[in-house]
Design a protein around this motif. Structure first.
Motif, short mmCIF file in Angstrom:
data_model
loop_
_atom_site.label_atom_id
_atom_site.label_comp_id
_atom_site.label_asym_id
_atom_site.label_seq_id
_atom_site.Cartn_x
_atom_site.Cartn_y
_atom_site.Cartn_z
N LEU A 90 -1.11 5.59 -11.89
CA LEU A 90 -1.73 5.36 -10.59
C LEU A 90 -0.86 4.42 -9.76
CD1 LEU A 90 -5.42 4.70 -11.70
CD2 LEU A 90 -4.44 6.86 -10.87
N HIS B 76 0.82 -1.21 0.00
CA HIS B 76 0.00 0.00 0.00
C HIS B 76 0.86 1.27 0.00
CE1 HIS B 76 -3.10 -2.89 1.24
NE2 HIS B 76 -3.97 -2.00 0.80
N ARG C 5 -2.31 0.41 -5.42
CA ARG C 5 -3.42 0.23 -4.49
C ARG C 5 -4.28 1.50 -4.38
NH1 ARG C 5 -2.94 -4.43 -1.32
NH2 ARG C 5 -1.61 -5.89 -2.46
N ASP C 6 -4.04 2.46 -5.26
CA ASP C 6 -4.86 3.67 -5.26
C ASP C 6 -6.15 3.44 -6.03
OD1 ASP C 6 -2.99 4.96 -3.80
OD2 ASP C 6 -2.44 6.45 -5.32
N PRO C 7 -7.22 4.17 -5.70
CA PRO C 7 -8.50 3.98 -6.40
C PRO C 7 -8.45 4.47 -7.84
CG PRO C 7 -8.63 5.87 -4.91
CD PRO C 7 -7.32 5.19 -4.63
N ILE C 8 -9.38 3.94 -8.62
CA ILE C 8 -9.63 4.43 -9.98
C ILE C 8 -10.78 5.43 -9.86
CG2 ILE C 8 -10.35 3.83 -12.33
CD1 ILE C 8 -9.35 0.94 -11.66
N GLN D 280 -7.46 -2.25 -6.93
CA GLN D 280 -8.02 -0.91 -7.05
C GLN D 280 -9.55 -0.95 -6.99
OE1 GLN D 280 -5.72 -0.24 -10.87
NE2 GLN D 280 -5.42 1.76 -9.88
N THR D 281 -10.10 0.02 -6.29
CA THR D 281 -11.55 0.18 -6.19
C THR D 281 -11.97 1.41 -7.01
OG1 THR D 281 -11.60 -0.82 -4.00
CG2 THR D 281 -13.48 0.55 -4.62
N THR E 110 -14.15 -3.62 -7.14
CA THR E 110 -12.71 -3.75 -6.90
C THR E 110 -12.11 -4.79 -7.83
OG1 THR E 110 -12.90 -3.11 -4.56
CG2 THR E 110 -10.94 -4.35 -5.19
N ALA F 244 -2.17 1.74 -14.02
CA ALA F 244 -1.48 1.39 -12.78
C ALA F 244 -0.58 0.19 -13.04
CB ALA F 244 -2.47 1.07 -11.67
#
Length: 338
Positions: free
Chosen positions: A121, A69, A124-127, A330-331, A311, A195
């Protein structure tokens, strides 16, 4: 050797060497402050990084816990991101679903687009997207980072330039693609930031799963905790990495740190479209492909594209069941401009 870039509040992060089990890491900034710096002087930096990696494995240097993370993409930004379409099965399905014949040249001349590389990205960063109607899709891929590649490079020269391997989630906005391609000028808005896996590895880390041009391991794609894809990256890859790299360098040199992607990993089943994992197949590495198969077999797509809260997890395990590159997880979140 496994390398990662940790978040430190700067654009390019700081370089660390990670152990084979992805549990610990050690600072490498005394050798090169960033991965790009190391790639710019690979002949001198790589041997020192190898020694550091060996020392880490033997607990002979100070180390700390490696948390995926805390990792940026190995190259948080790059001078070049060129994505191919090495799995022609994927292209064939796309065209078949819309009733278009595929030119024979697609089997002999790779497709490639130039993606945005100024903002990648973190794994583990969001989209974050403003609208679900854009057709948010993941694309599980493999990518390589190369050293300097001269213009007009041969396949052998291209192969010799491969320095690192990693995984990709090449995010695509399927709802925007048709209108963009209709203009005849290629992707732009439909290809937002991609990412990459927490760790990039030297080819030797893959052992006999790397044959010099392909990675012979399944790419694991999970959607909302369910197995979505298990396609083998070494199967049905029409164009291997040396071929794709040489194609990219036909009319221009590639600079150290350029990233070249494989395109969506895709496997056939008995010569035809694959089946979902739940039905005994190896599934798919993107939602668009299962929608294509549904269109071909059932007359219309049924599987929705990603929605806010969904996710995706993309990972590759070695033959002993250990994660090679760490996981992209990624969420999808709604983008709200600050």
């Amino acid at each position: 050797m496994k390398l990662a870039t940790l978040k430190d509040g700067t654009r390019d992060g700081r370089l660390v060497v990670v152990n084979r089990s992805l549990t610990r890491c050690t600072e490498a900034t005394h050798i090169a402050p960033t991965l790009q710096t190391a790639l710019d002087d690979w002949a001198h930096a790589a041997p020192k990084l190898v020694v550091l990696a060996e020392s880490l494995e033997h607990d002979a240097v100070p180390s700390m816990r490696f948390h995926e993370h805390n990792a940026l993409s190995p190259l948080p930004r790059a001078y070049q991101w060129a994505d191919g379409s090495a799995y022609v099965n994927h292209v064939e399905l796309v065209r078949k679903a819309r009733g278009a014949e595929m030119p024979e040249t697609f089997w002999t001349d790779p497709l490639m687009y130039q993606g945005g590389s100024d903002t990648f990205l973190a794994p583990r960063d969001p989209i974050r997207m403003a609208d679900e109607a854009w057709g948010i899709d993941m694309e599980g891929e493999v990518a390589v980072i190369v050293d300097d590649v001269p213009m007009g490079a041969s396949r052998d020269e291209a192969q010799a330039a491969i320095r690192l391997i990693m995984l990709v989630n090449d995010v695509s906005l399927r709802g925007l693609i048709p209108a963009e391609l209709a203009k005849g000028f290629g992707f732009f808005q439909s290809k937002p930031s991609s990412a990459f896996s927490p760790v990039a590895v030297t080819p030797d880390e893959l052992g006999d799963a790397w044959d010099g041009g392909k990675v012979h391991l399944p790419l694991r794609v999970d959607l909302n905790g369910e197995a979505f894809g298990r396609a083998d990256a070494g199967v049905d890859m029409t164009f291997d990495f040396p071929t794709i790299i040489a194609h990219a360098a036909k009319t221009r040199p590639l600079g150290a740190g350029a990233i070249v992607g494989s395109g969506t990993v895709s496997n056939k089943l008995d010569g035809g479209p694959g089946k979902p994992v739940a039905e005994g197949g190896v599934g798919y590495s993107c939602i668009a492909e299962v929608r294509m198969v549904e269109t071909i077999t059932q007359g219309a797509p049924k599987t929705p594209f990603m929605r806010f809260g969904d996710t995706v997890r993309i990972e590759m395990l070695d033959r002993d069941g250990h994660s090679v590159f760490g996981a992209i997880e990624q969420t999808v979140e709604k983008y709200e401009r600050p």
